[in-house]
Design a protein around this motif. Structure first.
Motif, PDB file in Angstrom:
ATOM      1  N   PRO A  91    -105.730 -64.113  21.442  1.00 20.03           N
ATOM      2  CA  PRO A  91    -104.609 -63.182  21.342  1.00 20.03           C
ATOM      3  C   PRO A  91    -103.300 -63.873  21.013  1.00 20.03           C
ATOM      4  N   ASP A  92    -102.514 -63.205  20.175  1.00 16.82           N
ATOM      5  CA  ASP A  92    -101.127 -63.641  19.952  1.00 16.82           C
ATOM      6  C   ASP A  92    -100.209 -63.036  21.005  1.00 16.82           C
ATOM      7  N   LEU A  93    -100.683 -61.907  21.590  1.00 16.60           N
ATOM      8  CA  LEU A  93     -99.879 -61.208  22.604  1.00 16.60           C
ATOM      9  C   LEU A  93    -100.812 -60.541  23.600  1.00 16.60           C
ATOM     10  N   VAL A  94    -100.550 -60.758  24.886  1.00 22.88           N
ATOM     11  CA  VAL A  94    -101.261 -60.053  25.961  1.00 22.88           C
ATOM     12  C   VAL A  94    -100.243 -59.155  26.647  1.00 22.88           C
ATOM     13  N   ILE A  95    -100.530 -57.862  26.686  1.00 14.97           N
ATOM     14  CA  ILE A  95     -99.617 -56.882  27.282  1.00 14.97           C
ATOM     15  C   ILE A  95    -100.209 -56.367  28.588  1.00 14.97           C
ATOM     16  N   LEU A  96     -99.480 -56.566  29.685  1.00 17.86           N
ATOM     17  CA  LEU A  96     -99.870 -55.972  30.969  1.00 17.86           C
ATOM     18  C   LEU A  96     -99.255 -54.575  31.013  1.00 17.86           C
ATOM     19  N   ALA A  97    -100.107 -53.566  30.899  1.00 20.90           N
ATOM     20  CA  ALA A  97     -99.639 -52.169  30.843  1.00 20.90           C
ATOM     21  C   ALA A  97    -100.189 -51.441  32.063  1.00 20.90           C
ATOM     22  N   GLY A  98     -99.562 -51.689  33.207  1.00 24.02           N
ATOM     23  CA  GLY A  98    -100.074 -51.129  34.445  1.00 24.02           C
ATOM     24  C   GLY A  98    -101.221 -51.955  35.003  1.00 24.02           C
ATOM     25  N   PHE A  99    -101.255 -53.251  34.682  1.00 25.57           N
ATOM     26  CA  PHE A  99    -102.284 -54.151  35.228  1.00 25.57           C
ATOM     27  C   PHE A  99    -101.826 -54.594  36.611  1.00 25.57           C
ATOM     28  N   MET A 100    -102.617 -54.193  37.622  1.00 24.52           N
ATOM     29  CA  MET A 100    -102.106 -54.294  38.986  1.00 24.52           C
ATOM     30  C   MET A 100    -102.631 -55.514  39.742  1.00 24.52           C
ATOM     31  N   ARG A 101    -102.720 -56.636  39.078  1.00 26.79           N
ATOM     32  CA  ARG A 101    -103.112 -57.868  39.770  1.00 26.79           C
ATOM     33  C   ARG A 101    -102.038 -58.932  39.569  1.00 26.79           C
ATOM     34  N   ILE A 102    -101.691 -59.584  40.655  1.00 25.89           N
ATOM     35  CA  ILE A 102    -100.761 -60.707  40.555  1.00 25.89           C
ATOM     36  C   ILE A 102    -101.528 -61.888  39.962  1.00 25.89           C
ATOM     37  N   LEU A 103    -100.983 -62.507  38.931  1.00 24.21           N
ATOM     38  CA  LEU A 103    -101.679 -63.563  38.193  1.00 24.21           C
ATOM     39  C   LEU A 103    -101.263 -64.956  38.682  1.00 24.21           C
ATOM     40  N   THR A 104    -102.216 -65.869  38.643  1.00 26.91           N
ATOM     41  CA  THR A 104    -101.975 -67.216  39.168  1.00 26.91           C
ATOM     42  C   THR A 104    -101.136 -68.042  38.195  1.00 26.91           C
ATOM     43  N   PRO A 105    -100.490 -69.097  38.693  1.00 29.36           N
ATOM     44  CA  PRO A 105     -99.678 -69.953  37.822  1.00 29.36           C
ATOM     45  C   PRO A 105    -100.450 -70.520  36.632  1.00 29.36           C
ATOM     46  N   ASP A 106    -101.713 -70.941  36.842  1.00 32.68           N
ATOM     47  CA  ASP A 106    -102.484 -71.502  35.711  1.00 32.68           C
ATOM     48  C   ASP A 106    -102.656 -70.464  34.597  1.00 32.68           C
ATOM     49  N   PHE A 107    -102.957 -69.245  34.996  1.00 34.29           N
ATOM     50  CA  PHE A 107    -103.150 -68.188  33.998  1.00 34.29           C
ATOM     51  C   PHE A 107    -101.843 -67.941  33.249  1.00 34.29           C
ATOM     52  N   VAL A 108    -100.776 -67.778  34.010  1.00 35.94           N
ATOM     53  CA  VAL A 108     -99.473 -67.463  33.396  1.00 35.94           C
ATOM     54  C   VAL A 108     -99.037 -68.598  32.473  1.00 35.94           C
ATOM     55  N   GLN A 109     -99.267 -69.833  32.894  1.00 42.08           N
ATOM     56  CA  GLN A 109     -98.864 -70.977  32.067  1.00 42.08           C
ATOM     57  C   GLN A 109     -99.652 -71.005  30.758  1.00 42.08           C
ATOM     58  N   PHE A 110    -100.944 -70.691  30.843  1.00 39.60           N
ATOM     59  CA  PHE A 110    -101.781 -70.741  29.631  1.00 39.60           C
ATOM     60  C   PHE A 110    -101.277 -69.754  28.574  1.00 39.60           C
ATOM     61  N   PHE A 111    -100.830 -68.584  29.028  1.00 41.19           N
ATOM     62  CA  PHE A 111    -100.391 -67.560  28.076  1.00 41.19           C
ATOM     63  C   PHE A 111     -98.861 -67.481  28.000  1.00 41.19           C
ATOM     64  N   ARG A 112     -98.204 -68.481  28.538  1.00 38.13           N
ATOM     65  CA  ARG A 112     -96.734 -68.461  28.547  1.00 38.13           C
ATOM     66  C   ARG A 112     -96.151 -68.162  27.167  1.00 38.13           C
ATOM     67  N   GLY A 113     -95.210 -67.225  27.148  1.00 36.30           N
ATOM     68  CA  GLY A 113     -94.555 -66.893  25.892  1.00 36.30           C
ATOM     69  C   GLY A 113     -95.279 -65.852  25.067  1.00 36.30           C
TER      70      GLY A 113
END
Ligand SMILES: Nc1nc2c(c(=O)[nH]1)N[C@@H](CN(C=O)c1ccc(C(=O)N[C@@H](CCC(=O)O)C(=O)O)cc1)CN2
Ligand SMILES: NCC(=O)N[C@@H]1O[C@H](COP(=O)([O-])[O-])[C@@H](O)[C@H]1O
Length: 227
Positions: A91-113
């Motif tokens: 993906p070039d863009l991942v959109i959280l549209a009512g995704f109700m899970r708090i995401l871990t730092p590793d996940f967020v860092q991988f898709f940062r930006g």
């Protein structure tokens, strides 16, 4: 660790993550179908098999997957599998549209930006849950929604744009939430398009860049667009 997606200006690859009704997903699907959108929703993912939004994806002929967080012992293992699943779509863009899970730092860092979220409040007000109820309890006259880059801090990431709604005297969380959602359905597709067009980026210093510049203030839908 971070992944890099090649953003094809002609067709950015978008994955949308949901947990529920998916009306924001539907707004993205409709916008992508109705104009020469510079992106394509290549998959929809949900953490709940009963998420109604899955039917919206199927109706639109979009591939969907379910990764049920209740099948996992902990957040880290869930996010590791979700990351692998998402990465297959490049993906070039991942959109959280009512995704109700708090995401871990590793996940967020991988898709940062390239990870954005729509949040039902005028951030930084009301991070977390039950935002409409809290705004009503505080007697706020104005409420709204924010689209922001996702960072490790829950709902604390740099805000890309906001839309405001008036709070009316007899509002309930449901009536106020419906008014907010109506603005989300306008705002989120605009931000997604801007991202796919390369107009919105996250700088190395966690600042939002709009057309290469840091905006003087958060971009807000014009007041006359209230519903
Ligand atoms: N690391 C981040 N993860 C997520 C962010 C973020 O900014 N940083 N945004 C959220 C979206 N969100 C509000 O916009 C949000 C989603 C979920 C929760 C929450 O408390 N979730 C609970 C479960 C609640 C439930 O299942 O009903 C949990 O994960 O334990 C708060 C805010 C997405 N993730
Ligand atoms: N904290 C995350 C959160 O509450 N997000 C909110 O969930 C709703 C999803 O509606 P939808 O499934 O109909 O698009 C939206 O209003 C979104 O702002």
């Amino acid at each position: 660790m971070s992944g890099e997606a090649t953003t094809d200006p002609l067709e950015a690859r978008i994955v949308v993550l949901i947990s529920g009704s998916g009306t924001n997903l539907q707004a993205l699907i409709d916008e992508a179908a109705s104009t020469a959108w510079p992106g394509r929703i290549v998959a929809v993912g949900a953490n709940r098999p009963d998420a109604e939004g899955l039917f919206r994806a199927r109706q639109a002929g979009i591939e969907d997957f379910v990764l049920d967080h209740r099948d996992y012992q902990d957040r880290k293992s869930y996010d590791a599998d979700l990351l692998q699943k998402l990465n297959r779509y490049n993906p070039d863009l991942v959109i959280l549209a009512g995704f109700m899970r708090i995401l871990t730092p590793d996940f967020v860092q991988f898709f940062r930006g390239r990870l954005i979220n729509v949040h039902p409040s005028l951030l930084p007000a009301y991070q977390g849950l039950k935002t409409h109820q809290r705004a009503l309890e505080n007697g706020d006259a104005i409420h709204g929604t924010s689209v922001h880059f996702v960072t490790e801090e829950l709902d604390g990431g740099p805000v890309i744009a906001q839309a405001r709604v008036p709070v009316l005297p007899n509002d309930t969380p449901d009536t106020l939430g419906a008014r907010v959602k109506a603005r989300e359905h306008v705002l989120l597709p605009i931000i997604a398009r801007w991202f796919c067009e390369g107009r919105v980026q996250l700088s190395g210093r966690d600042e939002v860049l709009f057309d290469g510049q840091v905006p003087e203030q958060v971009l807000t839908l014009p007041a006359d667009s209230y519903q």
